[in-house]
Motif scaffolding. Structure first.
Motif, PDB file in Angstrom:
ATOM      1  N   THR A  25      65.412  25.551  72.596  1.00  0.00           N
ATOM      2  CA  THR A  25      64.305  25.044  71.846  1.00  0.00           C
ATOM      3  C   THR A  25      63.303  24.531  72.846  1.00  0.00           C
ATOM      4  N   ALA A  26      63.591  23.667  73.692  1.00  0.00           N
ATOM      5  CA  ALA A  26      62.342  23.429  74.445  1.00  0.00           C
ATOM      6  C   ALA A  26      61.826  24.191  75.116  1.00  0.00           C
ATOM      7  N   THR A  27      62.396  25.229  75.480  1.00  0.00           N
ATOM      8  CA  THR A  27      61.763  26.521  76.428  1.00  0.00           C
ATOM      9  C   THR A  27      60.694  26.840  75.439  1.00  0.00           C
ATOM     10  N   LEU A  28      61.364  27.415  74.230  1.00  0.00           N
ATOM     11  CA  LEU A  28      60.721  28.094  73.234  1.00  0.00           C
ATOM     12  C   LEU A  28      59.322  27.501  72.789  1.00  0.00           C
ATOM     13  N   VAL A  29      59.287  26.190  72.378  1.00  0.00           N
ATOM     14  CA  VAL A  29      58.505  25.282  72.039  1.00  0.00           C
ATOM     15  C   VAL A  29      57.316  25.342  73.187  1.00  0.00           C
ATOM     16  N   LEU A  30      57.665  25.155  74.559  1.00  0.00           N
ATOM     17  CA  LEU A  30      56.832  24.941  75.429  1.00  0.00           C
ATOM     18  C   LEU A  30      56.015  26.249  75.719  1.00  0.00           C
ATOM     19  N   LEU A  31      56.978  27.374  75.765  1.00  0.00           N
ATOM     20  CA  LEU A  31      56.191  28.693  76.017  1.00  0.00           C
ATOM     21  C   LEU A  31      55.055  28.972  74.903  1.00  0.00           C
ATOM     22  N   THR A  32      55.594  28.651  73.469  1.00  0.00           N
ATOM     23  CA  THR A  32      54.674  28.786  72.504  1.00  0.00           C
ATOM     24  C   THR A  32      53.434  27.841  72.598  1.00  0.00           C
ATOM     25  N   GLY A  33      53.297  26.718  73.088  1.00  0.00           N
ATOM     26  CA  GLY A  33      52.346  25.799  73.370  1.00  0.00           C
ATOM     27  C   GLY A  33      51.520  26.586  74.434  1.00  0.00           C
ATOM     28  N   LEU A  34      52.000  26.813  75.475  1.00  0.00           N
ATOM     29  CA  LEU A  34      51.129  27.233  76.711  1.00  0.00           C
ATOM     30  C   LEU A  34      50.533  28.729  76.325  1.00  0.00           C
ATOM     31  N   LEU A  35      51.175  29.364  75.489  1.00  0.00           N
ATOM     32  CA  LEU A  35      50.491  30.822  75.041  1.00  0.00           C
ATOM     33  C   LEU A  35      49.519  30.538  73.908  1.00  0.00           C
ATOM     34  N   THR A  36      49.401  29.299  73.409  1.00  0.00           N
ATOM     35  CA  THR A  36      48.697  28.841  72.267  1.00  0.00           C
ATOM     36  C   THR A  36      47.303  28.306  73.201  1.00  0.00           C
ATOM     37  N   LEU A  37      47.590  27.702  74.128  1.00  0.00           N
ATOM     38  CA  LEU A  37      46.608  27.179  75.132  1.00  0.00           C
ATOM     39  C   LEU A  37      45.900  28.142  75.701  1.00  0.00           C
ATOM     40  N   ARG A  38      46.595  29.227  76.318  1.00  0.00           N
ATOM     41  CA  ARG A  38      46.189  30.394  76.912  1.00  0.00           C
ATOM     42  C   ARG A  38      45.197  31.104  76.098  1.00  0.00           C
ATOM     43  N   GLU A  39      45.619  31.502  74.807  1.00  0.00           N
ATOM     44  CA  GLU A  39      44.793  32.066  73.837  1.00  0.00           C
ATOM     45  C   GLU A  39      43.455  31.404  73.309  1.00  0.00           C
ATOM     46  N   THR A  40      43.553  29.980  73.487  1.00  0.00           N
ATOM     47  CA  THR A  40      42.502  29.388  73.039  1.00  0.00           C
ATOM     48  C   THR A  40      41.335  28.909  74.047  1.00  0.00           C
ATOM     49  N   ARG A  41      41.603  29.182  75.429  1.00  0.00           N
ATOM     50  CA  ARG A  41      40.993  28.717  76.584  1.00  0.00           C
ATOM     51  C   ARG A  41      39.545  29.472  76.408  1.00  0.00           C
ATOM     52  N   GLU A  42      38.621  28.701  76.555  1.00  0.00           N
ATOM     53  CA  GLU A  42      37.181  29.121  76.495  1.00  0.00           C
ATOM     54  C   GLU A  42      36.846  29.651  77.958  1.00  0.00           C
ATOM     55  N   VAL A  43      36.137  30.755  78.081  1.00  0.00           N
ATOM     56  CA  VAL A  43      35.603  31.278  79.382  1.00  0.00           C
ATOM     57  C   VAL A  43      34.211  30.915  79.404  1.00  0.00           C
ATOM     58  N   THR A  44      34.029  30.074  80.111  1.00  0.00           N
ATOM     59  CA  THR A  44      32.611  29.627  80.337  1.00  0.00           C
ATOM     60  C   THR A  44      31.794  30.523  81.458  1.00  0.00           C
ATOM     61  N   THR A  45      30.500  30.715  81.171  1.00  0.00           N
ATOM     62  CA  THR A  45      29.770  31.399  81.959  1.00  0.00           C
ATOM     63  C   THR A  45      28.488  30.373  82.565  1.00  0.00           C
ATOM     64  N   ALA A  46      28.103  30.689  83.786  1.00  0.00           N
ATOM     65  CA  ALA A  46      26.940  29.794  84.229  1.00  0.00           C
ATOM     66  C   ALA A  46      25.757  30.315  83.522  1.00  0.00           C
ATOM     67  N   ARG A  47      25.029  29.439  83.430  1.00  0.00           N
ATOM     68  CA  ARG A  47      23.588  29.579  82.900  1.00  0.00           C
ATOM     69  C   ARG A  47      22.796  29.866  84.101  1.00  0.00           C
ATOM     70  N   VAL A  48      22.144  31.134  83.813  1.00  0.00           N
ATOM     71  CA  VAL A  48      21.274  31.644  84.811  1.00  0.00           C
ATOM     72  C   VAL A  48      19.825  31.614  84.418  1.00  0.00           C
ATOM     73  N   PRO A  49      18.831  30.865  85.001  1.00  0.00           N
ATOM     74  CA  PRO A  49      17.740  30.512  84.485  1.00  0.00           C
ATOM     75  C   PRO A  49      16.853  31.910  84.575  1.00  0.00           C
ATOM     76  N   ALA A  50      15.954  31.794  83.372  1.00  0.00           N
ATOM     77  CA  ALA A  50      15.060  33.175  83.188  1.00  0.00           C
ATOM     78  C   ALA A  50      14.094  33.008  84.184  1.00  0.00           C
ATOM     79  N   LEU A  51      13.782  34.397  85.058  1.00  0.00           N
ATOM     80  CA  LEU A  51      12.632  34.412  85.513  1.00  0.00           C
ATOM     81  C   LEU A  51      11.348  34.576  84.955  1.00  0.00           C
ATOM     82  N   ARG A  52      10.418  34.182  85.471  1.00  0.00           N
ATOM     83  CA  ARG A  52       9.066  34.140  84.910  1.00  0.00           C
ATOM     84  C   ARG A  52       8.050  34.765  85.710  1.00  0.00           C
TER      85      ARG A  52
END
Length: 138
Positions: A111-138
């Motif tokens: 049970t501990a293993t399954l709950v931990l695995l479910t939690g880690l998979l949920t965290l993986r599924e919800t992680r946000e990929v952040t991208t660096a903002r690149v200033p616009a060239l003028r």
């Protein structure tokens, strides 16, 4: 099948199952408790602790249910990771009190293993990929 579908299904089943276990401890502790894995039945007023265990399990399931219903997926992942410690604690308690090693590992450890695995998979599924903002060239 998407990872979100898998994690949602596992979390929902886990929530329903632990609520069922909790209700079993509250309603019929004398028939449910022997399956926990401890070698002896509580003496005197110790039976009240079985009701407390049942309430703990019901609340654990309700917390998961609320996070699912409100779509708080990131929080759900972290709560699942933390709630895995409850099953791990149950496993170590059974082992420390010379209970059934088979039950300790096959019920509580799994049970501990399954709950931990479910939690880690949920965290993986919800992680946000952040991208660096690149200033616009003028």
């Amino acid at each position: 099948m998407s990872l979100k579908t898998v994690t949602t299904t596992l979390a929902a089943l886990g929530a329903l199952f632990i609520i069922y276990v909790g209700l079993s401890y509250v309603l019929t502790p004398q028939t449910t408790a022997p399956g926990f894995g401890l070698p002896t039945w509580p003496a005197g007023d110790g039976g009240g602790f079985l009701i407390l265990k049942g309430i703990r399990d019901i609340v654990s399931g309700l917390v998961l249910g609320i996070l699912l219903v409100t779509r708080q997926r990131r929080a759900l992942g972290w709560v699942l990771v933390m709630e895995s410690l409850t099953a791990f604690g149950d496993m170590t308690t059974v082992l420390a009190h010379h209970g059934s090693a088979l039950v300790a590992f096959s019920v509580h450890g799994l049970t501990a293993t399954l709950v931990l695995l479910t939690g880690l998979l949920t965290l993986r599924e919800t992680r946000e990929v952040t991208t660096a903002r690149v200033p616009a060239l003028r």
